[in-house]
Design an enzyme around this catalytic site. Sequence first.
Site, PDB file in Angstrom:
ATOM      1  N   HIS A 364       0.821  -1.210   0.000  1.00 28.27           N
ATOM      2  CA  HIS A 364       0.000   0.000   0.000  1.00 28.27           C
ATOM      3  C   HIS A 364       0.851   1.256   0.000  1.00 28.27           C
ATOM      4  O   HIS A 364       2.067   1.223   0.209  1.00 28.27           O
ATOM      5  CB  HIS A 364      -0.953   0.011   1.210  1.00 28.27           C
ATOM      6  CG  HIS A 364      -0.270   0.070   2.541  1.00 28.27           C
ATOM      7  ND1 HIS A 364      -0.026   1.264   3.202  1.00 28.27           N
ATOM      8  CD2 HIS A 364       0.206  -0.911   3.351  1.00 28.27           C
ATOM      9  CE1 HIS A 364       0.569   1.008   4.360  1.00 28.27           C
ATOM     10  NE2 HIS A 364       0.724  -0.308   4.476  1.00 28.27           N
ATOM     11  N   CYS A 383       2.556  -4.879   7.172  1.00 25.50           N
ATOM     12  CA  CYS A 383       2.288  -4.742   5.756  1.00 25.50           C
ATOM     13  C   CYS A 383       3.450  -4.016   5.073  1.00 25.50           C
ATOM     14  O   CYS A 383       4.358  -3.523   5.714  1.00 25.50           O
ATOM     15  CB  CYS A 383       0.965  -4.015   5.532  1.00 25.50           C
ATOM     16  SG  CYS A 383      -0.478  -5.067   5.837  1.00 25.50           S
TER      17      CYS A 383
END
Length: 477
Positions: A364, A383
């Site tokens: 992301h 992440c």
Amino acid sequence: MRGLLSGSALAAVFLVAGCGQPSGQGGNATAPSAQTPDQAGWTKDTTAQLRDAIGKRAMHGLDQMPFAVSGTDDAALTQTALSYAGALAHGATDPKKLYDVYTVPRPEPDLRRGLADALRAGKVGDWLNSLAPQDANYKKLGQAYLALRKKPAAPTPAISDAGESIKPGASDPRLPVIARELVVLDYLDQAAATGDRYTPTMVAAVKRMQADYGMEPDGVIGADALGILNMSDVDRARSIAVNMERLRWLERTPPATRIDVNLAAARLSYWRDGKLVNSRKVVVGEPDKETPQLGSPIFRLVANPTWTVPRSVQQKEIAGKGAGYLKANNMSWKDGWIVQASGPKNSLGLVKFDMQNDHAIYLHDTPAKPLFGLVQRQRSHGCVRVDDALGFAEMLATDEGVLDQWHQARATGKETFVKLPRQIPVRMLYQTVLFDDAGEPIVRNDPYGWDDRVGSALGFKAGKALRVKTDEADVGP
């Protein structure tokens, strides 16, 4: 720019704090073959080939493991041959037993059938030699390992720690070697690695390194700083053997179009039709919130994503902050969860690369751009944050023929999904040996301390585990 290795281990319930959800981790089984090596039988020649191959196992960094033939009957020879073949074909260790999570695809050759065919043809040595990775990088690692193993076994550091600490402005004959190591670790540009004077540029580099490893960033090169910079030939050989093992875990022919993320170096490599077309920095999970080694595809792009804050982050880092904090960060309560609305302040930034896995791990964007300027980029909750994520999304959308749909989704200003016509495989790998511009292997740091368990399983004594010490800079995933 240093390239990633391109040739490129207890199954358990796992939770990536702040980014994932608990999930069971299963294994893969290979169907047994009807072929049996005993049908062909061993000869004096094929036995000699087996002994010769095992005797040369140091070229694979496997000389610390016993593979000696325990008997001369066919059953004993077959057992030894299959054991050594397995080590070459898919690793002497099982990453699923060494790590809580490991889902990167692995080779699954039918070794019993292969051995049977090799015995019939009288080519056991050739068959064994064909099982390990055949790429140039793997072979260079083998050559480097052999060269290091020929040196005296004494763990002599490259930089002497005898004498006084080196203070800013001082001159010292050890500084050229220190500068070279700072370049290898990405703290110093090659152009600044000159002379035997401790320059302000080098001082700044040492301070950054000290901060990353939890030391007082005073710029003084003492025993602790040298402990980071110093690596003996024994340490280097161990690291190379560990990384050769990691390469043996990987499919020999990976998908031609894929994304590889090296968690140790915090870099992403984008391969398209077998060619490396892009490499960029990423931010990955900090130590104790490590990004797991996953094989998981991107199946869609998400424009203007919202973020549902995981319970762990909600309870540990947001609880008690009050309505003012939520409002300032565009957060609100929805069905018992804290949800952050789309926008530039969103912790996922302006694009999310949705992936299919049981651990809620994905790539992301991020509003925390300064983190990409750090050397040690193990700073997230698990992440993977991508540098210039919008540019990367444009690249993928163009290559996949959905650029118009992507632009339309972006223009809505709301969370909008763009499915890719085909999934793009992503491999989260951990490689602590890279290659310099001349193609020579260089040993980097081990930010998660993950080399130790592999090295021990390969028969090496424990090395020095200098783990990066960081604190997340924000609540993002």
